[in-house]
Scaffold this motif. Structure first.
Motif, PDB file in Angstrom:
ATOM      1  N   ALA A   1       0.081   8.380   8.272  1.00  0.00           N
ATOM      2  CA  ALA A   1       0.813   7.197   7.818  1.00  0.00           C
ATOM      3  C   ALA A   1      -0.135   6.025   7.592  1.00  0.00           C
ATOM      4  CB  ALA A   1       1.891   6.827   8.837  1.00  0.00           C
ATOM      5  N   ALA A   2      -1.108   5.859   8.500  1.00  0.00           N
ATOM      6  CA  ALA A   2      -2.083   4.778   8.322  1.00  0.00           C
ATOM      7  C   ALA A   2      -2.949   5.027   7.096  1.00  0.00           C
ATOM      8  CB  ALA A   2      -2.938   4.658   9.579  1.00  0.00           C
ATOM      9  N   TRP A   3      -3.410   6.261   6.937  1.00  0.00           N
ATOM     10  CA  TRP A   3      -4.235   6.609   5.763  1.00  0.00           C
ATOM     11  C   TRP A   3      -3.454   6.391   4.479  1.00  0.00           C
ATOM     12  CZ3 TRP A   3      -3.576  10.204   1.893  1.00  0.00           C
ATOM     13  CH2 TRP A   3      -4.680  10.464   1.080  1.00  0.00           C
ATOM     14  N   PHE A   4      -2.208   6.866   4.431  1.00  0.00           N
ATOM     15  CA  PHE A   4      -1.406   6.775   3.216  1.00  0.00           C
ATOM     16  C   PHE A   4      -1.128   5.325   2.835  1.00  0.00           C
ATOM     17  CE2 PHE A   4       2.711   6.939   0.920  1.00  0.00           C
ATOM     18  CZ  PHE A   4       2.360   7.805  -0.101  1.00  0.00           C
ATOM     19  N   GLY A   5      -0.960   4.470   3.834  1.00  0.00           N
ATOM     20  CA  GLY A   5      -0.714   3.062   3.543  1.00  0.00           C
ATOM     21  C   GLY A   5      -1.852   2.400   2.801  1.00  0.00           C
ATOM     22  N   HIS A   6      -3.080   2.847   3.034  1.00  0.00           N
ATOM     23  CA  HIS A   6      -4.232   2.314   2.309  1.00  0.00           C
ATOM     24  C   HIS A   6      -4.467   3.063   0.997  1.00  0.00           C
ATOM     25  CE1 HIS A   6      -5.420  -0.318   5.569  1.00  0.00           C
ATOM     26  NE2 HIS A   6      -5.343   0.700   6.418  1.00  0.00           N
TER      27      HIS A   6
END
Length: 341
Positions: A240-245
């Motif tokens: 989720a953190a990776w996808f947000g960026h």
């Protein structure tokens, strides 16, 4: 991951297409590395199993689709006819012939990585099928499976940069298929290798320019297939953190860059790739959404986009044009239920 399952009606519909095409030799788009005049032979002699369905890789994933449909619904329409094909094609001599073609000098890059990945996915599908003869048919593929597995690590070691195009050379798509195989067959070293390589290629990606997609003959989204791969190797919070960026346009429920592609001419063998793009995007969007979980702000948007992409192309599998009919149902199956059980 929670996704829909193929219904018996869908399985019968999808299986009807490879049933018509797996034994159809011509027309044939023969990508062939020849050493001399003696190598100039018809497809059925060059590729003793995978000589139908327009080209080699489409024949392989046509068999994957047929196997998936039979495994899901052994009672589907056309099941007896479909099952009867296997002993006709899957013989020990034919399997050795397929491996020999790949092993010949100069063919180390042939079908890499798309055809490699689909062969491994087919092997995994046969390994999961409870048909009494499925293990025998997988044994037929093991010589070729071994050739591909032997070549995969060296290929990834020298692939300095990932290939992000929306066609057969896409690295992430080949890795997704190979990762599925490695998990089904329980090959932990291969799983670890793919996880490491994926992080090296895509782990630092940010602000992916999805608004530049698609190219006019894409059947994969370079952006979404890479994200789906990362969703398969990361735990949900990390992903989720990776996808947000990576695709920040979906932050807080934003609409993001992807809308269904418009297919101007389904009679054009390249233009109809865009139907495959819509279906493969639906697969990616659902898989990404499932990893993000229902509580994530992008979940509903991604699921809605998946539905609209599927609806844009699912009705057109049986177009009457061989350029689309020989392969699109495979991607329809991916859209509906993905690779994993």
């Amino acid at each position: 991951m929670t996704q829909s399952r193929l219904s018996a009606i869908q399985a019968g519909r999808f299986a009807a297409l490879p049933l018509r095409n797996l034994g159809r030799e011509y027309p044939n788009s023969l990508a062939h590395f020849a050493h001399n005049d003696a190598d100039m032979r018809p497809p059925r002699e060059l590729h003793p199993i995978f000589w139908g369905s327009y080209d080699w890789h489409s024949c392989v994933h046509g068999w994957w689709l047929l196997t998936r449909c039979l495994r899901r619904h052994p009672e589907m329409a056309g099941a007896a006819e479909a099952r009867a094909l296997y002993p006709r094609f899957f013989t020990i001599a034919a399997g050795i012939g397929e491996a020999d073609y790949f092993s010949a000098p100069g063919r180390g890059t042939w079908q890499r990585p798309y055809g490699w990945g689909w062969l491994l996915a087919l092997s995994a599908e046969l390994a999961q099928w409870d048909d009494p003869q499925a293990a025998e048919w997988r044994d037929v593929l093991k010589p070729l499976e071994t050739v591909i597995l032997d070549q995969f690590p060296s290929y990834l070691a020298k692939l300095t940069y990932p290939i992000r195009v929306g066609t057969h050379f896409n690295t992430a798509f080949g890795l997704l298929l190979a990762l599925h195989f490695a998990r089904v067959i329980d090959k932990p070293a291969m799983v670890t290798l793919i996880e490491q390589v994926a992080r090296r290629y895509y782990g630092q990606d940010v602000d992916y320019p999805g608004h530049y997609e698609p190219n006019g003959d894409d059947f994969l989204s370079g952006g979404l297939v890479s994200a789906l791969l990362m969703s398969r190797i990361m735990q949900p919070p990390e992903f989720a953190a990776w996808f947000g960026h990576y695709l920040p346009g979906y932050h807080n429920g934003g609409a993001g860059p992807y809308q269904p592609a418009i297919v101007a001419d389904r009679n054009d063998a390249k233009g109809v790739h865009l139907d495959g793009l819509n279906l493969s995007r639906a697969w990616c969007l659902r898989g990404i959404a499932a990893t993000l979980s229902a509580g994530h702000s992008a979940h509903g948007v991604l699921m809605g986009l998946a539905d609209s992409h599927e609806a844009a192309s699912l009705p057109f599998l049986e177009s009457g044009e061989y350029g689309g009919e020989h392969w699109l149902a495979t991607f329809a199956a991916l859209a509906i239920e993905g690779l994993e059980d």
